[in-house]
Design a protein around this motif. Structure first.
Motif, PDB file in Angstrom:
ATOM      1  N   ARG A 257       0.888  -1.224  -0.152  1.00 37.18           N
ATOM      2  CA  ARG A 257       0.019   0.080   0.004  1.00 37.18           C
ATOM      3  C   ARG A 257       0.945   1.274   0.034  1.00 37.18           C
ATOM      4  O   ARG A 257       0.458   2.047  -0.688  1.00 37.18           O
ATOM      5  CB  ARG A 257      -0.955  -0.233   1.249  1.00 37.18           C
ATOM      6  CG  ARG A 257      -2.037   1.072   1.197  1.00 37.18           C
ATOM      7  CD  ARG A 257      -3.032   0.817   2.293  1.00 37.18           C
ATOM      8  NE  ARG A 257      -4.213   1.775   2.167  1.00 37.18           N
ATOM      9  CZ  ARG A 257      -5.172   1.966   1.558  1.00 37.18           C
ATOM     10  NH1 ARG A 257      -5.468   0.773   0.717  1.00 37.18           N
ATOM     11  NH2 ARG A 257      -5.982   2.882   1.581  1.00 37.18           N
ATOM     12  N   ASP A 258       1.821   1.434   1.012  1.00 40.50           N
ATOM     13  CA  ASP A 258       2.583   2.426   0.898  1.00 40.50           C
ATOM     14  C   ASP A 258       3.559   2.880  -0.407  1.00 40.50           C
ATOM     15  O   ASP A 258       3.789   3.809  -0.787  1.00 40.50           O
ATOM     16  CB  ASP A 258       3.655   2.658   1.893  1.00 40.50           C
ATOM     17  CG  ASP A 258       2.829   2.515   3.233  1.00 40.50           C
ATOM     18  OD1 ASP A 258       1.926   3.013   3.344  1.00 40.50           O
ATOM     19  OD2 ASP A 258       3.663   2.267   4.342  1.00 40.50           O
ATOM     20  N   PHE A 259       3.948   1.488  -0.964  1.00 41.51           N
ATOM     21  CA  PHE A 259       4.770   1.770  -2.255  1.00 41.51           C
ATOM     22  C   PHE A 259       3.871   2.192  -3.493  1.00 41.51           C
ATOM     23  O   PHE A 259       4.283   2.807  -4.410  1.00 41.51           O
ATOM     24  CB  PHE A 259       5.324   0.365  -2.607  1.00 41.51           C
ATOM     25  CG  PHE A 259       6.417  -0.149  -1.702  1.00 41.51           C
ATOM     26  CD1 PHE A 259       7.541   0.532  -1.224  1.00 41.51           C
ATOM     27  CD2 PHE A 259       6.242  -1.143  -0.934  1.00 41.51           C
ATOM     28  CE1 PHE A 259       8.514   0.337  -0.128  1.00 41.51           C
ATOM     29  CE2 PHE A 259       7.194  -1.636   0.046  1.00 41.51           C
ATOM     30  CZ  PHE A 259       8.432  -0.873   0.341  1.00 41.51           C
ATOM     31  N   ILE A 260       2.640   1.577  -3.381  1.00 40.19           N
ATOM     32  CA  ILE A 260       1.488   2.053  -4.447  1.00 40.19           C
ATOM     33  C   ILE A 260       1.422   3.710  -4.212  1.00 40.19           C
ATOM     34  O   ILE A 260       1.223   4.334  -5.188  1.00 40.19           O
ATOM     35  CB  ILE A 260       0.353   1.365  -4.396  1.00 40.19           C
ATOM     36  CG1 ILE A 260       0.616   0.005  -4.752  1.00 40.19           C
ATOM     37  CG2 ILE A 260      -0.698   2.094  -5.325  1.00 40.19           C
ATOM     38  CD1 ILE A 260      -0.670  -0.741  -4.354  1.00 40.19           C
ATOM     39  N   ALA A 261       1.282   4.092  -3.125  1.00 46.56           N
ATOM     40  CA  ALA A 261       1.026   5.561  -2.910  1.00 46.56           C
ATOM     41  C   ALA A 261       2.052   6.588  -3.324  1.00 46.56           C
ATOM     42  O   ALA A 261       1.840   7.417  -4.042  1.00 46.56           O
ATOM     43  CB  ALA A 261       0.681   5.823  -1.403  1.00 46.56           C
ATOM     44  N   TYR A 262       3.353   5.807  -3.036  1.00 49.10           N
ATOM     45  CA  TYR A 262       4.659   6.824  -3.463  1.00 49.10           C
ATOM     46  C   TYR A 262       4.779   6.752  -5.045  1.00 49.10           C
ATOM     47  O   TYR A 262       4.902   7.762  -5.666  1.00 49.10           O
ATOM     48  CB  TYR A 262       5.866   6.239  -2.813  1.00 49.10           C
ATOM     49  CG  TYR A 262       6.100   6.770  -1.811  1.00 49.10           C
ATOM     50  CD1 TYR A 262       6.300   8.019  -1.206  1.00 49.10           C
ATOM     51  CD2 TYR A 262       6.079   5.873  -0.529  1.00 49.10           C
ATOM     52  CE1 TYR A 262       6.629   8.583  -0.153  1.00 49.10           C
ATOM     53  CE2 TYR A 262       6.226   6.402   1.054  1.00 49.10           C
ATOM     54  CZ  TYR A 262       6.521   7.639   1.251  1.00 49.10           C
ATOM     55  OH  TYR A 262       6.800   8.214   2.331  1.00 49.10           O
ATOM     56  N   TYR A 263       4.427   5.560  -5.614  1.00 50.57           N
ATOM     57  CA  TYR A 263       4.647   5.319  -7.120  1.00 50.57           C
ATOM     58  C   TYR A 263       3.635   6.254  -7.530  1.00 50.57           C
ATOM     59  O   TYR A 263       3.699   6.938  -8.807  1.00 50.57           O
ATOM     60  CB  TYR A 263       4.190   3.716  -7.381  1.00 50.57           C
ATOM     61  CG  TYR A 263       4.262   3.578  -8.779  1.00 50.57           C
ATOM     62  CD1 TYR A 263       5.336   3.457  -9.789  1.00 50.57           C
ATOM     63  CD2 TYR A 263       2.947   3.145  -9.353  1.00 50.57           C
ATOM     64  CE1 TYR A 263       5.266   3.181 -10.934  1.00 50.57           C
ATOM     65  CE2 TYR A 263       2.897   2.941 -10.685  1.00 50.57           C
ATOM     66  CZ  TYR A 263       3.877   2.912 -11.532  1.00 50.57           C
ATOM     67  OH  TYR A 263       3.932   2.495 -12.988  1.00 50.57           O
ATOM     68  N   LYS A 264       2.231   6.219  -7.266  1.00 49.84           N
ATOM     69  CA  LYS A 264       1.178   6.865  -7.839  1.00 49.84           C
ATOM     70  C   LYS A 264       1.400   8.696  -7.677  1.00 49.84           C
ATOM     71  O   LYS A 264       1.264   9.038  -8.723  1.00 49.84           O
ATOM     72  CB  LYS A 264      -0.099   6.896  -6.951  1.00 49.84           C
ATOM     73  CG  LYS A 264      -1.480   7.403  -7.563  1.00 49.84           C
ATOM     74  CD  LYS A 264      -2.615   6.779  -7.014  1.00 49.84           C
ATOM     75  CE  LYS A 264      -4.007   7.374  -7.422  1.00 49.84           C
ATOM     76  NZ  LYS A 264      -3.846   8.697  -8.528  1.00 49.84           N
ATOM     77  N   ARG A 265       2.092   9.018  -6.691  1.00 48.94           N
ATOM     78  CA  ARG A 265       2.311  10.386  -6.409  1.00 48.94           C
ATOM     79  C   ARG A 265       3.317  10.693  -7.480  1.00 48.94           C
ATOM     80  O   ARG A 265       3.327  11.763  -7.968  1.00 48.94           O
ATOM     81  CB  ARG A 265       2.776  11.011  -5.001  1.00 48.94           C
ATOM     82  CG  ARG A 265       2.949  12.308  -4.966  1.00 48.94           C
ATOM     83  CD  ARG A 265       3.310  12.532  -3.527  1.00 48.94           C
ATOM     84  NE  ARG A 265       4.352  12.115  -2.729  1.00 48.94           N
ATOM     85  CZ  ARG A 265       4.853  12.219  -1.871  1.00 48.94           C
ATOM     86  NH1 ARG A 265       4.179  13.027  -0.984  1.00 48.94           N
ATOM     87  NH2 ARG A 265       5.919  11.846  -1.157  1.00 48.94           N
TER      88      ARG A 265
END
Length: 171
Positions: free
Chosen positions: A133-141
């Motif tokens: 979840r955290d990696f997806i958020a950083y990737y998306k931003r």
């Protein structure tokens, strides 16, 4: 020729200074400063991969690599555990989901009934992407920011495959 640019960014209680000969170096420094100041991104709703996944725009290599590694290890292991216990969802509505290992399914069911879960066993309704979840958020931003830039816009363009390279159906 040989000009050295110095940039200073001052925020509440912090001062960051960047100097370098190349514009790209100073952009990278400001990118890191921006991420430090912005803090941790929040992913709203369930964990899902963005529509543009798996692009890797210039400037997001670090975040993309961390996400790809997490998907290949943690999320895949969680999905395999869920398949073994029969807790995964089928992509097709007419396919009935059955556990691969009856013993694992029984053990998961017993733990669910008792109400105590150590976190190592999957539960019904789990999302394997929650592991990343955290990696997806950083990737998306990062991708939302970088895909707007001129050197990355081509990654979002649809492409057409010429007829001679398409798969032909047997007739």
């Amino acid at each position: 020729k040989g000009d050295i640019h110095t940039y200073t960014l001052t925020t509440v209680g912090h001062t960051f200074t960047s100097s370098g000969k190349h514009k790209r170096q100073s952009e990278m420094v400001f990118g890191r400063i921006r991420e430090a100041v912005q803090g941790k991104p929040k992913l709203v709703g369930p964990s899902v991969l963005p529509d543009y996944f798996p692009v890797q725009p210039k400037g997001c290599e670090k975040h993309a690599e961390k996400l790809f590694t997490c998907l290949a290890t943690d999320a895949t292991a969680k999905a395999r555990d869920m398949e073994t216990a029969g807790l995964h969802k089928s992509y097709y509505p007419d396919v009935e989901v059955r556990p691969v290992d009856e013993d694992a399914a029984r053990k998961v069911e017993e733990v669910a009934k008792s109400g105590e879960n150590s976190g190592s066993l999957p539960q019904a309704g789990d999302n394997p992407l929650d592991e990343c979840r955290d990696f997806i958020a950083y990737y998306k931003r990062c991708c939302d920011r970088e895909l707007k830039k001129k050197n990355n816009w081509i990654l979002t363009e649809p492409y057409r495959v010429q007829e001679e390279y398409r798969y032909k159906k047997p007739s």
